[in-house]
Design a protein around this motif. Structure first.
Motif, short mmCIF file in Angstrom:
data_model
loop_
_atom_site.label_atom_id
_atom_site.label_comp_id
_atom_site.label_asym_id
_atom_site.label_seq_id
_atom_site.Cartn_x
_atom_site.Cartn_y
_atom_site.Cartn_z
N ALA A 19 0.82 -1.21 0.00
CA ALA A 19 0.00 0.00 0.00
C ALA A 19 0.85 1.26 0.00
N GLU A 20 1.95 1.25 0.75
CA GLU A 20 2.78 2.45 0.84
C GLU A 20 3.75 2.57 -0.33
N TYR A 21 4.27 1.45 -0.82
CA TYR A 21 5.09 1.51 -2.02
C TYR A 21 4.28 2.06 -3.19
N GLU A 22 3.02 1.66 -3.28
CA GLU A 22 2.17 2.06 -4.40
C GLU A 22 2.01 3.58 -4.46
N GLU A 23 2.12 4.24 -3.32
CA GLU A 23 1.96 5.69 -3.26
C GLU A 23 3.27 6.43 -3.50
N ASN A 24 4.38 5.71 -3.60
CA ASN A 24 5.69 6.35 -3.76
C ASN A 24 6.02 6.47 -5.25
N ASP A 25 6.26 7.68 -5.69
CA ASP A 25 6.51 7.95 -7.11
C ASP A 25 7.82 7.35 -7.60
N ASN A 26 8.70 6.98 -6.69
CA ASN A 26 9.99 6.41 -7.07
C ASN A 26 9.99 4.89 -7.10
N VAL A 27 8.81 4.28 -6.93
CA VAL A 27 8.71 2.83 -6.84
C VAL A 27 7.83 2.26 -7.95
N LYS A 28 8.28 1.14 -8.50
CA LYS A 28 7.44 0.33 -9.38
C LYS A 28 7.38 -1.07 -8.78
N LEU A 29 6.18 -1.51 -8.43
CA LEU A 29 6.00 -2.85 -7.89
C LEU A 29 6.05 -3.84 -9.05
N THR A 30 7.05 -4.72 -9.04
CA THR A 30 7.29 -5.56 -10.21
C THR A 30 7.20 -7.06 -9.95
N ALA A 31 7.20 -7.49 -8.67
CA ALA A 31 7.18 -8.93 -8.40
C ALA A 31 6.55 -9.20 -7.04
N PHE A 32 5.84 -10.31 -6.96
CA PHE A 32 5.13 -10.68 -5.73
C PHE A 32 5.32 -12.17 -5.48
N CYS A 33 5.60 -12.52 -4.22
CA CYS A 33 5.85 -13.92 -3.88
C CYS A 33 5.13 -14.27 -2.58
N ASP A 34 4.54 -15.46 -2.57
CA ASP A 34 3.94 -15.97 -1.34
C ASP A 34 3.85 -17.49 -1.45
N ARG A 35 4.06 -18.18 -0.32
CA ARG A 35 3.96 -19.63 -0.35
C ARG A 35 2.53 -20.09 -0.66
N VAL A 36 1.54 -19.22 -0.36
CA VAL A 36 0.18 -19.41 -0.87
C VAL A 36 0.12 -18.58 -2.14
N VAL A 37 0.44 -19.20 -3.26
CA VAL A 37 0.71 -18.45 -4.48
C VAL A 37 -0.48 -17.62 -4.95
N SER A 38 -1.68 -17.99 -4.58
CA SER A 38 -2.86 -17.21 -4.98
C SER A 38 -2.81 -15.81 -4.40
#
Length: 341
Positions: A19-38
């Protein structure tokens, strides 16, 4: 632009980090990982990029510059070290590690990698606590004699994605309960505000509030600083009905009361009758209103990377806060006061 990957898409990863990265103009969210892959796939559908089930696969993605590690405590060291070795900057949730040996390996990996490792202690980043540190540093409070700091709420089952089945309550995954979740924050805060180290620790720790849990849910610690200030630290998952995240510092020139008044988040009551009352916005909490407040951790991490500066909560520093908590557990086990070696 910093390309960020999230390792751990549970409540903290989603509601705080993403949520906070998404509001930062210097950030691009590019990858997501979780052992519950859904869970990772759900975030990928919102923000784009890629989703992974195994963190090793995410770390092989050369487009990722930095990662947030928001996984069960027992994996903090393993994943942070792997990420640093893969050339990623790392923001790791607290507690940094579950043993001195783990934390030493994390620090060594950071130094060898040439990348940065920051630990997610948000308490020192809010204005109330920064102004309090200034009051101590500039002598406005005079010599500090005593303090008390408390962090308590109903527990992670109230907000964790897995409720009572959460890893927070499993000793083999969490390592520690309220002390690792809340107590380490307050250990870090006292060290930050007073700008000195704790040299003696006594701990009384219990597991009475949650029958479904393997870990501690209440603790009271007695601390002594290098300058002989004495105080208490309380961490609890049994504050049902009202969260408490307050700190009070007692000095020769007056008293600082932080986050303990509904109207004023910063109150200084001087020995000479002076009263300073301010509301700087308070701190992020787990209720709906509190979630809307920023923790500033992600912004501070990204700013350091963009400006090529040292992160504000280093691994070397965060290790000392965890060691206070480890000493409290040892004190409770041995029924002795633990002293700095």
């Amino acid at each position: 632009m910093i390309n960020v990957g999230i390792i751990g898409c549970g409540s903290i990863g989603v509601k705080r980090h993403i949520a906070e990265y998404e509001e930062n103009d210097n950030v691009k969210l590019t990858a997501f990982c979780d052992r519950v892959v859904s869970r990772a796939e759900a975030q990928q559908k919102i923000y784009g990029g890629k989703s992974y089930e195994k963190y090793q696969d995410l770390l092989e993605d050369d487009s990722v510059d930095a990662v947030s590690v928001t996984v069960p405590n027992h994996l903090h060291a393993e994943i942070s070290i792997a990420a640093l070795k893969a050339g990623k900057h790392v923001l790791c949730e607290k507690p940094m590690g579950l043993s001195t040996e783990e934390m030493d390996r994390m620090i060594a990996a950071e130094k060898e990698s040439g990348r940065q490792l920051m630990i997610g202690h948000n308490q020192r980043l809010i204005k109330e606590h920064q102004v309090a540190r200034d009051y101590v540093a500039t002598g406005k409070l005079g010599k500090v004699y005593a303090f008390r700091t408390t962090f308590g709420h109903p527990g992670p089952e109230e907000w964790s994605v897995d409720g009572k089945e959460s890893w927070f309550f499993k000793e083999d995954e969490a390592g520690m309960g309220a002390m690792g979740d809340l107590g380490v924050h307050k250990a870090d805060l006292i060290r930050y505000i007073l700008d000195e180290e704790i040299v003696e620790v006594g701990g009384l720790i219990s597991k009475e509030a949650k029958s479904f849990s393997d870990v501690d849910d209440n603790a009271v610690c007695i601390l002594r600083t290098a300058s002989n200030a004495v105080g208490t630290l309380q961490a609890s998952w049994s504050f049902y009905g009202l969260e408490d995240n307050s700190t009070t510092i007692y000095g020769e020139k007056g008293v600082l009361h932080l986050l303990g008044d509904e109207k004023h988040s910063f109150v200084f009551t001087g020995r000479d009758g002076t009263v300073v009352q301010e509301n700087y916005g308070g701190i992020q909490t787990n209720d709906e209103e509190g979630q809307a407040k920023k923790s500033f951790v992600m912004d501070a991490f990204i700013e350091a990377l963009v400006m090529d500066e040292r992160v504000p909560v280093t691994a070397d520093d965060a290790k000392k806060s965890v060691e206070i908590i480890l000493a409290a557990f040892e004190s409770d086990r041995t029924k002795k006061i633990m002293m700095e070696e």
